[in-house]
Enzyme design. Structure first.
Site, short mmCIF file in Angstrom:
data_model
loop_
_atom_site.label_atom_id
_atom_site.label_comp_id
_atom_site.label_asym_id
_atom_site.label_seq_id
_atom_site.Cartn_x
_atom_site.Cartn_y
_atom_site.Cartn_z
N ASN A 110 0.81 -1.23 0.00
CA ASN A 110 0.00 0.00 0.00
C ASN A 110 0.84 1.27 0.00
OD1 ASN A 110 -2.55 -0.98 -0.12
ND2 ASN A 110 -2.92 -0.91 2.09
N PHE B 50 -5.23 3.76 11.99
CA PHE B 50 -5.42 2.84 10.88
C PHE B 50 -4.60 3.28 9.68
CE2 PHE B 50 -8.90 2.30 13.74
CZ PHE B 50 -9.09 0.92 13.74
N GLU B 51 -4.16 2.30 8.89
CA GLU B 51 -3.30 2.59 7.75
C GLU B 51 -3.97 3.49 6.73
OE1 GLU B 51 -3.02 -0.47 4.45
OE2 GLU B 51 -3.46 -1.72 6.16
N THR B 52 -5.30 3.52 6.75
CA THR B 52 -6.03 4.37 5.82
C THR B 52 -5.93 5.84 6.19
OG1 THR B 52 -7.90 3.67 7.17
CG2 THR B 52 -7.70 2.69 4.99
#
Lengths: 325, 261
Positions: A110, B50-52
């Site tokens: 990602n 969170f990675e988001t």
């Protein structure tokens, strides 16, 4: 359609935006993340128009990626993750396509994909990171030398070099920049002046948009200039980055759109079940994509009851107490 | 005796490993349960993110994915992936990442990509997502696994995320200056890594498991000499988990970890 003189040349129906800007073999980036803000209405329209041989460049796309692969629109894929959370820990049509050898694909992470879009946006040819050192992401490339001759494909997946600024041994990974032909994002608001506002997390949407040659924005609402300029700190992209603006309420369904609606658990479960079987999946596409003349027709098929169930509490951003089992 | 599910025991055992003030990077499934439980029970000053890009969400409802709108609600800040990874790897912060995997080896390296030939795999999983990044950049990772021989393997089919790499100093020599695998939490117990060799050993087995079960279900030889039985979940731990963390029983109820695939 709203009359907005400042963006009159960009404002268009969805079928026109896809017809004008998406082409066979194009390199495409789509915004959102797993079960959130995937540009679903645009994905359905791409399928209806029979676009083929797409080179999809993704970080963690979920539903839109899976349906584009399942419908046979995608030939080549650069990807970090394909999953829909608890609804499909690995996206079903993606999984089948890889296991059956139907896709040209390469794996990244990602952060790596986000950095590659950032490099594209900054106009630099590559970008360094420590992430990936020692992993098989570096060891296994997926593309053949012939594919690497394509102008949209870098001639190496990665390069490992020594840090030129250190006198000690310090290895670092270089990632090639990405400059997609087209990026499609789904946003909450576009102003009459073309300013785009995304609420909630932006994922890598802004880097994806700035890296692309062409940007299509689908949105929930077109709002007056005075509204979008009330709090510019909230805005995401200025007008000059966008090429097409399309108003498509519920354009991310069945994925969520923060403050507007939640993901649709029943639909995602139905999709998973139908995607598991090739014949059922054909039926699914006929029923829910090819059989739909417009996104409005699709929404009436989803039904008022479900649209009300997933309607977000505007203060929380999601549908409180939604049945999600 | 209080009954509890494997996922509840795992979330509580993992939560007990979090120190107050840690910055916790949560993945999906039981990892999210553990991160949330840690903050509510053991480490109130820990921050879950969170990675988001969502930092410190209120988590009134448990998110089903790291892209769930629930990770954007009641946050201190909403941003994007690049900002999130600048947090994971930040030298000022002690960041712990919770990750799940399909396979783990004795050095805590992980596979979330595929089984069999990479190009035409017998089984394809979701891929790295942020796992490779978190294991490269965080101060440490805590891994959730279903304890089965086919998952605890001598050699990974694909090394997606680097733990202690080949043991000893090999991780540092790769150029990864910090981090590594802290623990593996399974449905049978908690495994840690030897200080020098970085090899996995059994530290605790759960009340419903045994040392023999761990040995039988691990695909490589494992040191069990110092293993102790874990304290079962306390009523107050279960109460918080069930009533505050996962009131809809989306993850608690299940006895299956949710590994990719």
């Amino acid at each position: 359609m709203e009359r907005c003189p400042e963006i009159a040349d960009k404002l268009m129906p969805l079928d026109e935006a896809v017809r004008r800007f998406i082409f066979n073999g194009c390199q495409l980036a789509i915004g959102g993340f797993t079960v959130n803000r995937n540009p679903m209405a645009a994905a359905y329209e791409i399928i209806r128009q029979g676009i083929e041989d797409i080179h999809l460049v993704c970080h963690s796309n979920g539903q839109a990626l899976d349906i584009l692969i399942g419908a046979g629109c995608v030939k080549r894929l650069e990807i970090a993750y394909s999953g829909n959370g608890r609804f499909a820990p690995t996206c079903v049509r993606f999984k089948k396509a890889i296991e059956e050898g139907e896709l040209e694909f390469e794996d990244y992470s990602n952060y790596q994909m986000a950095l590659r879009f950032l490099a594209g946006a900054l106009g630099i040819p590559f970008i360094p990171t420590k992430s990936g050192l020692g992993s098989d992401l570096i060891k296994y490339g997926g593309f053949s030398p012939e594919i690497r001759e394509d102008e949209k494909v870098a001639n190496l997946k990665y390069a490992v070099v020594g840090n030129p600024f250190s006198s000690e041994k310090d290895e670092i990974l270089l990632l090639p920049a990405l400059t997609p032909d087209v990026t499609i994002l789904h946003a909450q608001y576009v102003g009459e002046d073309g300013t785009v506002q995304i609420n909630g997390l932006t994922f890598a949407d802004l880097e994806q948009a700035k890296a692309a040659d062409t940007v299509i924005i689908t949105c929930e609402e077109i709002v007056p200039r005075s509204f979008i300029r009330l709090d510019p700190d909230k805005n995401s992209l200025p007008s000059f980055f966008t090429d097409a603006i399309v108003k498509v309420p519920y354009g991310a369904h069945p994925t969520a759109c923060f403050k507007f609606y939640d993901y649709d658990p029943a639909y995602l479960k139905l999709y998973r079940k139908m995607a598991e079987d090739d014949n059922l999946f054909k039926e699914y596409l006929d029923e829910w994509v090819y059989g739909m003349s417009s996104h409005e027709a699709y929404l009436s098929k989803v039904g008022t009851e479900m649209l009300l169930k997933i309607k977000a509490n505007p203060a929380l951003g999601y549908a409180q107490g939604l049945e999600r089992k | 005796m209080i009954s509890y599910s494997d996922n509840e025991m795992m979330a509580i055992a993992a939560g007990r490993l979090i120190n107050d003030g840690d910055v916790v990077f949560a993945g999906t499934g039981v990892a999210m349960l553990a991160a949330t439980a840690a903050k509510r029970i053991y480490a109130p000053r820990a921050v879950v993110f969170f990675e988001t890009g969502g930092i410190d969400p209120s988590l009134d409802e448990i998110p089903m994915a790291v892209g769930d709108s629930r990770v954007m609600s009641g946050t201190s800040l909403n941003s994007g992936l690049i900002e999130a990874f600048s947090t994971v790897g930040h030298r000022k912060l002690h960041t712990i990442a919770f990750l799940g995997a399909a396979q783990v080896d004795r050095y805590g390296n992980l596979n979330t990509t595929s089984i069999g030939n990479y190009y035409k795999p017998g089984k394809r999983f979701s891929g790295s997502g942020g796992a490779c990044d978190a294991s490269a950049l965080a101060s440490g990772i805590i891994i959730f696994m279903q304890h089965e021989k086919r998952r605890f393997v001598e050699k990974l089919d694909y090394l997606t995320s680097v733990g202690w790499y080949k043991g000893g100093n090999s991780r540092q020599e790769l150029g990864l200056k910090r981090g590594g695998a802290i623990a593996v939490v399974t449905n049978l117990g908690v495994l840690r890594f030897h200080k020098e060799t970085k090899e996995m050993y059994l530290r605790e087995f759960f009340p419903r498991a045994s040392v023999d079960m761990v040995v039988e279900n691990t695909g490589f030889p494992i040191d069990v000499s110092g293993a102790k039985k874990t304290l079962p979940p306390l009523p107050e731990e279960l109460k918080v988990l069930r009533e505050e963390v996962d009131p809809q029983r989306l993850i608690c109820q299940s006895d299956m970890n949710a590994p990719p695939g």
